[in-house]
Design a protein around this motif. Structure first.
Motif, mmCIF file in Angstrom:
data_model
loop_
_atom_site.group_PDB
_atom_site.id
_atom_site.type_symbol
_atom_site.label_atom_id
_atom_site.label_comp_id
_atom_site.label_asym_id
_atom_site.label_seq_id
_atom_site.Cartn_x
_atom_site.Cartn_y
_atom_site.Cartn_z
ATOM 1 N N ASP B 48 0.825 -1.213 0.000
ATOM 2 C CA ASP B 48 0.000 0.000 0.000
ATOM 3 C C ASP B 48 0.855 1.258 0.000
ATOM 4 O O ASP B 48 0.401 2.343 -0.371
ATOM 5 N N LEU B 49 2.089 1.116 0.472
ATOM 6 C CA LEU B 49 2.990 2.276 0.547
ATOM 7 C C LEU B 49 4.427 1.776 0.489
ATOM 8 O O LEU B 49 4.724 0.670 0.971
ATOM 9 N N ILE B 50 5.281 2.563 -0.078
ATOM 10 C CA ILE B 50 6.704 2.173 -0.144
ATOM 11 C C ILE B 50 7.553 3.266 0.497
ATOM 12 O O ILE B 50 7.360 4.469 0.224
ATOM 13 N N ILE B 51 8.437 2.825 1.385
ATOM 14 C CA ILE B 51 9.411 3.775 1.961
ATOM 15 C C ILE B 51 10.772 3.483 1.315
ATOM 16 O O ILE B 51 11.269 2.359 1.387
ATOM 17 N N LEU B 52 11.309 4.497 0.667
ATOM 18 C CA LEU B 52 12.542 4.307 -0.114
ATOM 19 C C LEU B 52 13.719 5.095 0.471
ATOM 20 O O LEU B 52 13.600 6.302 0.707
ATOM 21 N N ASP B 53 14.818 4.387 0.680
ATOM 22 C CA ASP B 53 16.066 5.090 1.020
ATOM 23 C C ASP B 53 16.593 5.738 -0.275
ATOM 24 O O ASP B 53 16.605 5.102 -1.331
ATOM 25 N N VAL B 54 17.017 6.968 -0.195
ATOM 26 C CA VAL B 54 17.476 7.651 -1.413
ATOM 27 C C VAL B 54 18.855 7.153 -1.850
ATOM 28 O O VAL B 54 19.072 6.763 -2.990
ATOM 29 N N LEU B 55 19.789 7.158 -0.905
ATOM 30 C CA LEU B 55 21.174 6.847 -1.256
ATOM 31 C C LEU B 55 21.415 5.356 -1.143
ATOM 32 O O LEU B 55 21.524 4.808 -0.051
ATOM 33 N N MET B 56 21.428 4.675 -2.279
ATOM 34 C CA MET B 56 21.699 3.241 -2.286
ATOM 35 C C MET B 56 22.666 2.913 -3.410
ATOM 36 O O MET B 56 22.651 3.604 -4.441
ATOM 37 N N PRO B 57 23.489 1.907 -3.226
ATOM 38 C CA PRO B 57 24.349 1.494 -4.333
ATOM 39 C C PRO B 57 23.518 0.862 -5.428
ATOM 40 O O PRO B 57 22.436 0.337 -5.161
ATOM 41 N N GLY B 58 23.967 0.897 -6.649
ATOM 42 C CA GLY B 58 23.178 0.358 -7.749
ATOM 43 C C GLY B 58 22.116 1.357 -8.113
ATOM 44 O O GLY B 58 22.418 2.491 -8.478
ATOM 45 N N MET B 59 20.872 0.967 -7.969
ATOM 46 C CA MET B 59 19.760 1.871 -8.275
ATOM 47 C C MET B 59 19.430 2.692 -7.045
ATOM 48 O O MET B 59 19.192 2.152 -5.971
ATOM 49 N N ASN B 60 19.435 4.000 -7.171
ATOM 50 C CA ASN B 60 19.082 4.777 -5.980
ATOM 51 C C ASN B 60 17.571 4.944 -5.881
ATOM 52 O O ASN B 60 16.820 4.572 -6.781
ATOM 53 N N GLY B 61 17.138 5.503 -4.762
ATOM 54 C CA GLY B 61 15.714 5.588 -4.467
ATOM 55 C C GLY B 61 14.923 6.304 -5.544
ATOM 56 O O GLY B 61 13.817 5.901 -5.927
ATOM 57 N N GLY B 62 15.482 7.367 -6.065
ATOM 58 C CA GLY B 62 14.794 8.142 -7.082
ATOM 59 C C GLY B 62 14.512 7.302 -8.309
ATOM 60 O O GLY B 62 13.417 7.330 -8.883
ATOM 61 N N GLU B 63 15.503 6.535 -8.703
ATOM 62 C CA GLU B 63 15.377 5.685 -9.882
ATOM 63 C C GLU B 63 14.283 4.638 -9.681
ATOM 64 O O GLU B 63 13.459 4.387 -10.547
ATOM 65 N N VAL B 64 14.304 4.067 -8.468
ATOM 66 C CA VAL B 64 13.280 3.053 -8.151
ATOM 67 C C VAL B 64 11.890 3.664 -8.277
ATOM 68 O O VAL B 64 10.998 3.089 -8.906
ATOM 69 N N ALA B 65 11.734 4.848 -7.705
ATOM 70 C CA ALA B 65 10.425 5.515 -7.741
ATOM 71 C C ALA B 65 9.967 5.752 -9.174
ATOM 72 O O ALA B 65 8.805 5.548 -9.521
ATOM 73 N N ARG B 66 10.929 6.182 -10.015
ATOM 74 C CA ARG B 66 10.605 6.432 -11.435
ATOM 75 C C ARG B 66 10.102 5.172 -12.104
ATOM 76 O O ARG B 66 9.101 5.165 -12.801
ATOM 77 N N ARG B 67 10.803 4.095 -11.822
ATOM 78 C CA ARG B 67 10.429 2.830 -12.472
ATOM 79 C C ARG B 67 9.079 2.332 -11.990
ATOM 80 O O ARG B 67 8.300 1.770 -12.740
#
Lengths: 579, 133
Positions: B48-67
């Motif tokens: 129902d909701l996703i909490i994303l860490d922004v700074l991550m190795p590989g794909m960062n949080g922003g990228e995940v959100a975009r996808r």
């Protein structure tokens, strides 16, 4: 003549033979006799008159017959011969004149005798001894036959004299003429020579003029070139002046005696004085060539001014002089001072802050330890789990704080090493214990390979532990699978101990190896990687190793793994004054 | 039914602590420690909701959100970003829902769990309202 012959012929003959008249006897004699006597008288008078005339002639005249016998001679002629006419008449002319018995060869009468023409000769007769011009003329009868000749000799002494005079004069004239001619020729020659010389001179003058002309042209060209160069030079000079005058740095030109000869506007503002105040003054600063020196001077109103000075030797108005360029660094110095102070304040603050941070951290750490060690009661698994998280992160915090402190020490240059006798192998063993949990978590093997023959050496235990911990931590962090191996050996030469940490991680590219030990350098930097560190670990490690007069480096094979090495000296070398 | 929250962070400790905190608030928690797994789990589990860490190795949080926006199953799932990089300005009052930047909700670390939960509740209510309309 009286005759009874009444014959005309006889009468003529008689007259011819000198008779005055021929009278025939029976004629009226008295009248004829009177007539005849008149005729005879008349004829006698005529003849007398004729001979008077003949003697009146001044020229020497004689008449000769065809046999050269003189028949008549005039008075002049006789006188000339100092004789009387009677003595001459009847003699041969050549006898009388030349005293010869034959006609004289040059005698003109001979010629006249021959060709019945008049001839004239010039004769110098010794007997008469006067130059004579002799003309012989033929006396011809009616038939044209020669019956005698008239010999007229003219005294031509005067003529001769005149002739001589004329000749002489002529000669003289000719001589003079010749002399004149010669002189004229000489003159002409001289003229020609002069002309030639003149022509030569002209030619030479022409040549000279051409030379001079050329030389003049060249000179003109040179002058033009020089003028152009001068104008270039002036333009250059003008530009140079502009540069010097417009230069923000002060420029002072000093002569070899140290007297100020030129200051630009920037220099004026540097000293706060106008150029007329400064010109002629002693420069006063040490003149060191081709080196940058710092000097202090006093500005008229602003106080102390610090200047970076550089002096070079130049040629100024033909003399050796010195050009000083003065760069005002007062502000910079002030800024440096400020920065130093700021750094000091920051250092102090960081020191204080990190120490302040440590206090609560210790409380947390200790508190958690007490609970984890079940000194406050039994814990369930979940409690243990979360307390474990806390403990781990407290340690992480502690490390970060240490890093910050170390960084501050790095910056300020202060780092003390406490060199005590220690066992490297012991340190390695301790680290293995501390780091095994971390490596097991990741499923990695933490292996140690120790050389037991390495001696005890002097080093700072805490700091070297820090270095090794940092390296091993990195190895574990960056390796996903395999192992991390710590080994100790005696180094290549007898005086060192080598510690190596190798991992089976992804490795590091060759070009990245040099950057490893830089401050804040984290490989694959940027947003991607959050490595949980401050990026100072290796930089601090390097500093620590340097303080031990040792070296640290890394080798790697991308895809296979990385190995970090550091060596420690066995015998302590004397500390170098600089790091 | 409990609301499902997917938390994504490369730090295990964060996942443990945040997970426990939210579980205590009654949420169902699924965890992922990288962007790839996050996308897979988001698609399959439909949180129902996703909490994303922004700074991550590989794909960062922003990228995940975009996808996530690009996948029909996940495009409507609200997202909260966690970051340690946002500087706190004194004048700024900490908003109850965290900072909103370009339409996204951002929480600084260390987060206040109460405020985070408030924000989560608000977002979930919004989502339900939209669904009901």
């Amino acid at each position: 003549m009286l005759s009874g012959l009444d014959d005309e012929g006889t009468g003529l003959l008689a007259i011819e033979n000198g008779a005055t008249d021929y009278l025939i006897k029976d004629q009226s004699l008295d009248k004829i006799l009177i007539r005849t006597v008149l005729y005879a008288l008349a004829r006698k008078k005529e003849t007398e008159n004729w001979w008077r005339t003949f003697d009146a002639i001044s020229d020497l005249v004689f008449i000769q017959d065809k046999d050269f016998t003189i028949t008549k001679a005039n008075k002049a002629f006789a006188e000339a011969l100092n004789s009387k006419p009677q003595d001459i008449i009847g003699k041969k002319c050549y006898e009388v004149l030349h005293n010869t018995s034959t006609p004289w060869p040059g005698c003109p009468y001979q010629k006249t005798h021959a060709d019945l023409k008049s001839h004239t000769e010039e004769i110098n007769d010794p007997l008469i001894n006067i130059p004579l011009l002799v003309t012989t003329s033929p006396i011809l009868d009616d038939n044209g036959n020669l019956i005698g000749g008239v010999h007229i000799a003219k005294d031509v002494t005067e003529q001769k004299k005149a002739e001589k005079l004329i000749l002489d004069t002529n000669l003289q004239l000719r001589e003079t003429s010749q002399k004149l001619l010669n002189a004229k020729q000489e003159l002409e020659k001289k003229n020609k020579a002069l002309e030639k010389a003149h022509k030569e001179l002209e030619t030479r003058v022409e040549e000279r003029t051409a030379e001079l002309s050329k030389a003049n042209e060249l000179l003109k060209k040179e002058i033009a070139e020089r003028k152009q160069m001068e104008s270039y030079l002036r333009a250059s000079e003008a530009n140079l002046r502009k540069v010097i005058v417009g230069n923000p740095d002060g420029i002072v030109i000093v002569d070899k005696n140290g007297i100020v000869r030129f200051v630009n506007p920037a220099a004026e503002s540097l000293f706060g004085r106008e150029d007329k105040e400064l010109l002629g003054e002693t420069f006063g600063f040490p003149m060191v060539l081709d080196e940058t020196t710092e000097v202090e001077t006093i500005h008229k109103t602003k106080g102390i001014v610090i200047v970076e000075m550089r002096m070079v030797e130049i040629d100024w108005e033909g003399e050796i002089s010195y050009l000083a360029s003065l760069h005002n660094i007062t502000e910079r110095k002030e800024a440096e001072e400020k920065m130093k102070k700021a750094m000091e304040i920051k250092s102090e603050f960081i020191s204080m802050a990190s120490h302040e941070l440590r206090t609560p951290l210790t409380a947390i750490k200790e508190g958690v330890r007490l609970v984890i060690q079940e000194q406050t009661g039994k814990l369930n698994d979940e409690q243990k789990e979360f307390l474990g998280i806390v403990k781990r992160n407290v340690e992480r915090l502690a490390r970060l704080i240490n890093d910050i402190l170390d960084f501050q020490k790095l910056e300020s240059g202060k780092m003390d090493v406490d060199m005590q006798k220690n066992d490297v192998n012991e340190i390695v063993k301790e680290i293995k214990e501390t780091m095994t949990p971390l490596s097991s978590e990741k499923g990695l093997n933490l292996i140690i390979e120790l050389d037991d023959s390495i001696p005890i050496i002097k080093f700072d235990k805490d700091k070297i532990t820090q270095v090794l911990t940092n390296i091993v931590n990195n190895a574990i962090k960056f390796t996903e699978q395999g192992s991390v191996t710590i080994s100790t050996t005696k180094g290549d030469n007898d005086n060192i101990i080598q510690v190596s940490v190798s991992d089976t991680g992804p490795g590091i590219k060759n070009e990245d190896l040099p950057k490893l030990f830089n401050e804040f350098e984290q490989l694959a930097g940027g947003n991607e990687r959050k490595t949980g560190g401050s990026g100072l670990g290796l930089a601090i490690s390097r500093k620590i190793i340097k303080k031990h007069n040792a070296t640290i480096w890394a080798e790697s094979e991308p895809g296979k793994g990385t190995t970090f090495h550091f060596v420690l000296p066995i015998k302590e070398r004397r500390r170098k004054p600089r790091d | 039914m409990s609301q499902k929250i997917l938390i994504v962070d490369d730090e295990q400790d964060t996942l443990s602590v945040l997970g426990k905190g939210l579980t205590a608030e009654g949420y169902l928690i699924i965890k992922a420690d990288n962007g790839g797994d996050a996308l897979v789990l988001a698609t399959s589990e439909r949180p129902d909701l996703i909490i994303l860490d922004v700074l991550m190795p590989g794909m960062n949080g922003g990228e995940v959100a975009r996808r996530l926006k690009g996948i029909p199953e996940t495009e409507d799932i609200p997202v909260i970003f966690l970051t340690g990089m946002f500087p706190k300005r004194e004048e700024e009052e900490e908003e109850e829902e965290g900072h909103t930047v370009a339409g996204h909700v951002l929480f600084n670390r260390p987060y206040d769990i109460l405020k985070l939960v408030t924000a989560i509740r608000k977002l979930l209510q919004e989502k339900n309202r939209i669904l009901l309309e």
